[in-house]
Design a protein around this motif. Sequence first.
Motif, mmCIF file in Angstrom:
data_model
loop_
_atom_site.group_PDB
_atom_site.id
_atom_site.type_symbol
_atom_site.label_atom_id
_atom_site.label_comp_id
_atom_site.label_asym_id
_atom_site.label_seq_id
_atom_site.Cartn_x
_atom_site.Cartn_y
_atom_site.Cartn_z
ATOM 1 N N HIS A 1 0.828 -1.209 0.000
ATOM 2 C CA HIS A 1 0.000 0.000 0.000
ATOM 3 C C HIS A 1 0.867 1.266 0.000
ATOM 4 O O HIS A 1 0.652 2.173 -0.801
ATOM 5 C CB HIS A 1 -0.933 -0.016 1.211
ATOM 6 N N VAL A 2 1.837 1.311 0.872
ATOM 7 C CA VAL A 2 2.709 2.485 0.981
ATOM 8 C C VAL A 2 3.559 2.652 -0.278
ATOM 9 O O VAL A 2 3.857 3.764 -0.702
ATOM 10 C CB VAL A 2 3.595 2.378 2.247
ATOM 11 N N SER A 3 3.917 1.541 -0.912
ATOM 12 C CA SER A 3 4.777 1.620 -2.102
ATOM 13 C C SER A 3 4.104 2.347 -3.252
ATOM 14 O O SER A 3 4.781 2.783 -4.187
ATOM 15 C CB SER A 3 5.194 0.216 -2.551
ATOM 16 N N CYS A 4 2.791 2.502 -3.197
ATOM 17 C CA CYS A 4 2.085 3.258 -4.243
ATOM 18 C C CYS A 4 2.401 4.749 -4.153
ATOM 19 O O CYS A 4 2.218 5.471 -5.124
ATOM 20 C CB CYS A 4 0.579 3.038 -4.124
ATOM 21 N N HIS B 1 11.120 -0.804 -3.002
ATOM 22 C CA HIS B 1 11.370 -1.908 -3.933
ATOM 23 C C HIS B 1 11.079 -3.263 -3.311
ATOM 24 O O HIS B 1 10.637 -4.185 -3.987
ATOM 25 C CB HIS B 1 12.829 -1.856 -4.416
ATOM 26 N N ALA B 2 11.310 -3.385 -1.994
ATOM 27 C CA ALA B 2 11.165 -4.695 -1.358
ATOM 28 C C ALA B 2 10.940 -4.541 0.143
ATOM 29 O O ALA B 2 11.265 -3.511 0.735
ATOM 30 C CB ALA B 2 12.416 -5.535 -1.594
ATOM 31 N N LEU B 3 10.388 -5.594 0.725
ATOM 32 C CA LEU B 3 10.317 -5.722 2.172
ATOM 33 C C LEU B 3 11.527 -6.548 2.573
ATOM 34 O O LEU B 3 11.738 -7.649 2.064
ATOM 35 C CB LEU B 3 9.028 -6.430 2.596
ATOM 36 N N VAL B 4 12.326 -6.000 3.464
ATOM 37 C CA VAL B 4 13.538 -6.669 3.938
ATOM 38 C C VAL B 4 13.270 -7.146 5.362
ATOM 39 O O VAL B 4 12.693 -6.420 6.176
ATOM 40 C CB VAL B 4 14.749 -5.712 3.896
ATOM 41 N N PRO C 1 10.297 -8.917 -3.027
ATOM 42 C CA PRO C 1 10.038 -7.742 -3.854
ATOM 43 C C PRO C 1 8.574 -7.300 -3.768
ATOM 44 O O PRO C 1 7.665 -8.137 -3.672
ATOM 45 C CB PRO C 1 10.370 -8.207 -5.273
ATOM 46 N N VAL C 2 8.355 -6.004 -3.819
ATOM 47 C CA VAL C 2 6.995 -5.475 -3.811
ATOM 48 C C VAL C 2 6.220 -6.006 -5.015
ATOM 49 O O VAL C 2 5.018 -6.283 -4.915
ATOM 50 C CB VAL C 2 7.003 -3.927 -3.778
ATOM 51 N N SER C 3 6.890 -6.210 -6.128
ATOM 52 C CA SER C 3 6.203 -6.742 -7.309
ATOM 53 C C SER C 3 5.598 -8.119 -7.014
ATOM 54 O O SER C 3 4.509 -8.451 -7.492
ATOM 55 C CB SER C 3 7.154 -6.824 -8.501
ATOM 56 N N TYR C 4 6.271 -8.926 -6.213
ATOM 57 C CA TYR C 4 5.734 -10.234 -5.830
ATOM 58 C C TYR C 4 4.566 -10.067 -4.853
ATOM 59 O O TYR C 4 3.551 -10.759 -4.958
ATOM 60 C CB TYR C 4 6.817 -11.119 -5.217
#
Length: 90
Positions: A31-34, A39-42, A74-77
């Motif tokens: 949600h925040v990445s919008c 790029h990713a959750l670490v 990755p956020v894409s995943y």
Amino acid sequence: MLLGRLAVDRRFQRQRLGQRMLLRAMSQVEHVSCNIGIHALVLDVLDNEARAWYLGQDLGIQPLPDQPDRLFVPVSYIRQLDLGPLGSRL
């Protein structure tokens, strides 16, 4: 985005609370990445047991090649998981 620690008290383990918290965190990151560049959750892992738990969740979590105690997804995943707004379906 770094998730430094995710834990469930031993008295409440084996109730899928950790998985629900992880999915909620993943949903919030998506949600925040919008709005900001994520790029990713670490994930920092405490020990091999925690590492095995994260990797066994089948959520696209992968180890960072040069840092064995750090995992990422990755956020894409995360977007492909279609968790809904802030994990509302959890």
